[in-house]
Scaffold this active site. Structure first.
Site, PDB file in Angstrom:
ATOM      1  N   GLU A 107      11.136  -4.770   4.340  1.00  0.00           N
ATOM      2  CA  GLU A 107      10.734  -6.240   4.259  1.00  0.00           C
ATOM      3  C   GLU A 107      10.443  -6.177   2.799  1.00  0.00           C
ATOM      4  O   GLU A 107      11.281  -7.069   2.001  1.00  0.00           O
ATOM      5  CB  GLU A 107       9.905  -7.152   4.921  1.00  0.00           C
TER       6      GLU A 107
ATOM      7  N   LYS B 157       0.822  -0.899  -0.027  1.00  0.00           N
ATOM      8  CA  LYS B 157       0.213  -0.240   0.124  1.00  0.00           C
ATOM      9  C   LYS B 157       0.625   1.194  -0.152  1.00  0.00           C
ATOM     10  O   LYS B 157       0.677   2.494  -0.974  1.00  0.00           O
ATOM     11  CB  LYS B 157      -0.476  -0.224   1.630  1.00  0.00           C
TER      12      LYS B 157
ATOM     13  N   GLY C 123      -5.026  -1.125   4.508  1.00  0.00           N
ATOM     14  CA  GLY C 123      -4.528  -2.969   4.529  1.00  0.00           C
ATOM     15  C   GLY C 123      -5.238  -4.185   4.496  1.00  0.00           C
ATOM     16  O   GLY C 123      -4.916  -4.987   3.974  1.00  0.00           O
ATOM     17  N   ARG C 124      -5.505  -3.946   6.183  1.00  0.00           N
ATOM     18  CA  ARG C 124      -5.604  -5.692   6.096  1.00  0.00           C
ATOM     19  C   ARG C 124      -7.217  -5.505   5.438  1.00  0.00           C
ATOM     20  O   ARG C 124      -8.334  -6.818   5.776  1.00  0.00           O
ATOM     21  CB  ARG C 124      -5.803  -5.345   8.075  1.00  0.00           C
TER      22      ARG C 124
ATOM     23  N   GLU D 212      -5.127  -6.385  14.792  1.00  0.00           N
ATOM     24  CA  GLU D 212      -4.304  -4.683  14.222  1.00  0.00           C
ATOM     25  C   GLU D 212      -5.271  -3.743  14.080  1.00  0.00           C
ATOM     26  O   GLU D 212      -5.209  -2.537  14.893  1.00  0.00           O
ATOM     27  CB  GLU D 212      -3.494  -5.103  12.561  1.00  0.00           C
TER      28      GLU D 212
ATOM     29  N   LYS E 167       9.368  -1.204  13.729  1.00  0.00           N
ATOM     30  CA  LYS E 167      10.179  -0.812  12.701  1.00  0.00           C
ATOM     31  C   LYS E 167      10.755   0.398  12.600  1.00  0.00           C
ATOM     32  O   LYS E 167      11.724   0.213  12.462  1.00  0.00           O
ATOM     33  CB  LYS E 167       8.753  -0.508  11.793  1.00  0.00           C
TER      34      LYS E 167
ATOM     35  N   HIS F 298      -6.313 -33.267  17.552  1.00  0.00           N
ATOM     36  CA  HIS F 298      -4.940 -34.141  18.385  1.00  0.00           C
ATOM     37  C   HIS F 298      -3.815 -33.541  18.454  1.00  0.00           C
ATOM     38  O   HIS F 298      -2.105 -33.950  18.333  1.00  0.00           O
ATOM     39  CB  HIS F 298      -4.681 -35.274  17.287  1.00  0.00           C
TER      40      HIS F 298
HETATM   41  O1  F6P Z   1       3.797  -2.881   9.802  1.00  0.00           O
HETATM   42  C1  F6P Z   1       1.428  -3.130   9.904  1.00  0.00           C
HETATM   43  C2  F6P Z   1       1.269  -3.127   8.449  1.00  0.00           C
HETATM   44  O2  F6P Z   1       1.394  -1.229   7.880  1.00  0.00           O
HETATM   45  C3  F6P Z   1       0.011  -3.459   8.030  1.00  0.00           C
HETATM   46  O3  F6P Z   1      -0.857  -2.746   8.694  1.00  0.00           O
HETATM   47  C4  F6P Z   1       0.012  -3.823   6.478  1.00  0.00           C
HETATM   48  O4  F6P Z   1      -1.263  -4.948   6.132  1.00  0.00           O
HETATM   49  C5  F6P Z   1       1.414  -4.033   5.734  1.00  0.00           C
HETATM   50  O5  F6P Z   1       2.511  -2.968   7.233  1.00  0.00           O
HETATM   51  C6  F6P Z   1       1.567  -4.104   4.461  1.00  0.00           C
HETATM   52  O6  F6P Z   1       2.074  -2.770   4.582  1.00  0.00           O
HETATM   53  P1  F6P Z   1       2.349  -2.386   3.028  1.00  0.00           P
HETATM   54  O7  F6P Z   1       1.139  -2.420   2.444  1.00  0.00           O
HETATM   55  O8  F6P Z   1       2.301  -0.691   2.949  1.00  0.00           O
HETATM   56  O9  F6P Z   1       3.051  -2.403   2.680  1.00  0.00           O
END
Ligand code: F6P
Length: 512
Positions: free
Chosen positions: A189, A183, A241-242, A327, A478, A358
Site C-alpha cells: 500500500e 520499516k 513497527g508498532r 498485533e 498480504k 451517547h
Molecule cells: O502488515 C503489518 C505490518 O507489517 C505492521 O507490523 C507494520 O507496522 C505495518 O505493516 C507497516 O510496515 P512497514 O513499516 O514495513 O511498511
C-alpha cells in the site's frame, strides 16, 4: 505457560470466590481503596473499580514471579534477542533514553526537522505509511496539536485512492514535502501511494528528488527506490513497527512540534521506563495493569477491553493501542511454538468521551457482555487559547464537566443502581474500569502514557508466553492480495480459490 503455573488454579478459585461478591461491596471497603491507587509523578492510576481484592491481587503477583516478569523485562532492556522467531533484540525503549539523543542518527533527524521548520518552504507535509508507520505518529500529532506550528502535516495510509487523493487535493506540489515511512520499504500500500505521490510532485511543478524523504530500517531499498540518501532517516530492525514512534518514524511529529518538544515526549517515555525498571512489582503500574489484562481475560472471561480517552485530542489512542496489543499478543502459540489452549489479547476498541456515552455505552451499562475499560483523562486542559478578548480560563468549567463525566461513567458502571420494579431501568453494576489521570496532556505526559501501554502489552505477552514482537498473522492475507492482483491483471484465477471468490474476481476483471 500460564496454565502450567501453580498460581493458575489458585487464581481460578479467587475468580469463583469473587464471582459471589458484588463489586460495589468491594469498592466500599475503605481499607481496600487505599491500596488500589498507584502513581508515577503526576500520573495516577486507580484500579479500585476492578473486580479484585487484596488476596487475588497477591495471587496475581505470585503469577508475575512465577512467569519471571522481572527477569524478562531486564533481558529486554539488556538487549537480549527476546524476539525469538526473528532472532532480534527489542530496542524501542532505548530510543527514549537521553543517551540515544547524542547519536548521529538522531542528530540527522533533528537537523533536518529544524532546518525544514525554519526554512518555511513547505505549506504541507504528507506522511505516507501504514500500521505502525502511520498510527503512532498520526495519533501523537493529533494529541499534541496545541504544540504544533508551521506546515500542516497529513497522514495517508490506505491504498484506497480517495485517501491520497483527498489529501493531495488540499496541497500544492511545489510547496509540499512527502515522507515515505516504511520499516521494510516493501509494504504494498505504501509503495503504491509513494509512487503516486512522486508522480504528483513531478507533474505538479514540484521536484520529487528534493521533496521526498524516507524513514525506514531498509535504507538501501529507499535509496534504490530513488530517495536521496541525505533525506533517508533510518532505524534499527530491532524496533518493531508498532513500537516505532520513538524512532525516525516520529519525524513528521518532530517537524510539527520541533525537536525540543519531541525530546520532552521522549523524556516522558523514558520516565515510564524508569518506573517499570525500578518500582517493586506490587507498585509497578505496567506490571499491575498487565496482570489485570490476564485477570479480566482469562479468569473473569471478558473478551474485549475498551480504551476511552476523555480528551478529544487522544481520540486516536484506541486505534494505536489496538495495533499495539492485538498485533503483539493476538496469538495462539507460545514463544516455543506450542499451542496455548487459552485466550490471549482481548479485542481492543474505544472512542473518545463524552461522545461514546451517547452511543455504545448503553451496551456497556446494560448489555450482556462485560467490557473492562480504561478511562483516561488529563485533570487540567492545555492549549486552549482563542484570542485575548476571550479569557483562557473560560474553558475550565467545560473541562471540569468532561472530567466529572468520566468519573460518573466509572462509578455508574461499577456501582450500578438497582430497580426491581422497572427492569429496563435496572443497572446491575459490576462493570470494572481503571481510571487513569494526569495533570495536562503535554508531550511529556503523552510519552509517559504511551510507554505505559507498550509495557502493559509486553508484560501481558510475557504472562501469556507469546512473542509480542512478531506478526506472522498478517502475512497470509498480504500474500493472497499480491497473488490476486497478479491474477487480476493476467485474467486468470488462482488455484484453490473458492468458487464465489473466483466468480467475483472474473467479474472484477471486466469491471462488471
Ligand atoms: O502488515 C503489518 C505490518 O507489517 C505492521 O507490523 C507494520 O507496522 C505495518 O505493516 C507497516 O510496515 P512497514 O513499516 O514495513 O511498511
Amino acid at each position: 505457560m500460564l496454565t502450567r503455573t501453580t498460581s493458575y488454579e489458585l487464581l481460578r478459585e479467587h475468580a469463583t470466590r469473587l464471582g459471589a461478591v458484588k463489586l460495589a461491596d468491594l469498592i466500599h471497603d475503605p481499607a481496600r481503596a487505599q491500596d488500589m491507587v498507584f502513581a508515577s509523578d503526576d500520573m495516577e492510576v486507580d484500579i479500585a473499580r476492578q473486580h479484585i481484592d487484596g488476596a487475588a491481587l497477591d495471587a496475581l503477583l505470585v503469577l508475575a514471579a512465577e512467569a519471571k516478569i522481572a527477569d524478562k523485562r531486564d533481558a529486554m532492556f539488556a538487549g537480549a534477542a527476546i524476539n525469538k522467531s526473528e532472532n532480534r533484540p527489542v530496542v524501542h525503549a532505548d530510543l527514549r533514553s537521553p543517551a540515544t539523543r547524542t547519536s548521529a542518527r538522531y542528530q540527522k533527524m533533528v537537523d533536518f526537522a529544524e532546518a525544514t521548520r525554519s526554512a518555511g518552504a513547505y505549506d504541507d507535509i504528507i506522511n505516507i505509511g501504514i500500521g505502525g508507520s502511520d498510527l503512532g505518529p498520526a495519533m501523537v500529532a493529533m494529541a499534541l496539536a496545541p504544540f504544533a506550528s508551521g506546515a500542516r502535516v497529513h497522514y495517508v495510509s490506505n491504498v484506497d485512492p480517495s485517501h491520497l487523493h483527498d489529501v493531495l487535493a488540499r496541497c500544492k506540489a511545489s510547496h509540499s514535502l512527502v515522507i515515505v515511512t516504511s520499516k521494510t520499504f516493501t509494504t504494498a500500500e505504501t509503495m503504491r501511494n509513494a509512487g503516486l505521490a512522486q508522480s504528483w510532485l513531478d507533474m505538479g511543478g514540484g521536484d520529487s528528488k528534493s521533496q521526498m524523504a524516507a524513514v525506514t530500517a531498509a535504507a538501501d531499498k529507499a535509496a534504490d527506490w530513488g530517495i536521496d540518501s541525505a533525506q533517508i532517516f533510518d532505524f534499527e530492525a530491532g524496533v518493531g513497527g508498532r513500537y516505532s514512534l520513538w524512532s525516525a518514524v516520529g519525524l513528521p511529529v518532530m517537524l510539527a512540534i520541533g525537536a525540543d518538544q519531541f525530546a520532552l515526549f521522549l523524556d516522558g517515555g523514558s520516565s515510564m521506563d524508569a518506573h517499570f525498571k525500578t518500582a517493586p512489582l506490587a507498585k509497578n503500574i505496567p506490571v499491575l495493569l498487565g496482570l489485570l489484562r490476564i485477570w479480566n481475560r482469562n479468569f473473569l472471561g471478558y473478551p474485549t477491553h475498551g480504551i476511552m480517552p476523555y480528551d478529544q485530542r487522544l481520540a486516536r489512542v484506541p486505534a494505536w493501542a489496538q495495533q499495539l496489543e492485538m498485533e503483539s499478543n493476538g496469538k495462539s502459540v507460545s514463544r516455543d511454538g506450542e499451542m496455548l489452549g487459552y485466550a490471549t489479547a482481548p479485542v481492543i476498541w474505544g472512542e473518545a468521551g463524552t461522545g461514546c456515552q451517547h452511543s455504545f455505552f448503553q451496551a456497556l451499562h446494560q448489555g450482556h457482555d462485560i467490557v473492562p475499560l480504561d478511562i483516561l483523562f488529563p485533570r487540567q486542559p492545555v492549549g486552549l487559547h482563542l484570542a485575548d478578548s476571550w479569557p483562557d480560563d473560560i474553558w475550565q468549567d467545560s473541562h471540569q464537566v468532561l472530567v466529572v463525566n468520566a468519573l460518573a461513567q466509572a462509578e455508574a458502571l461499577a456501582l450500578g443502581r438497582e430497580n426491581a420494579e422497572l427492569p429496563h431501568k435496572n443497572f446491575g453494576g459490576g462493570r470494572p474500569s481503571t481510571v487513569m489521570s494526569w495533570d495536562q496532556t503535554t508531550p511529556f505526559a503523552l510519552g509517559r502514557l504511551l510507554a505505559l501501554y507498550e509495557h502493559v502489552t509486553i508484560v501481558s505477552g510475557f504472562l501469556w508466553d507469546v512473542n509480542s514482537f512478531d506478526q506472522w498473522g498478517v502475512e497470509l492475507g498480504k500474500e493472497m492480495a499480491t497473488s490476486f492482483e497478479a491474477h487480476l491483471k493476467a485474467g486468470t484465477i488462482p488455484a484453490g480459490m473458492s468458487p464465489t471468490a473466483a466468480d467475483f474476481l472474473a467479474r472484477l476483471a471486466t469491471k462488471a
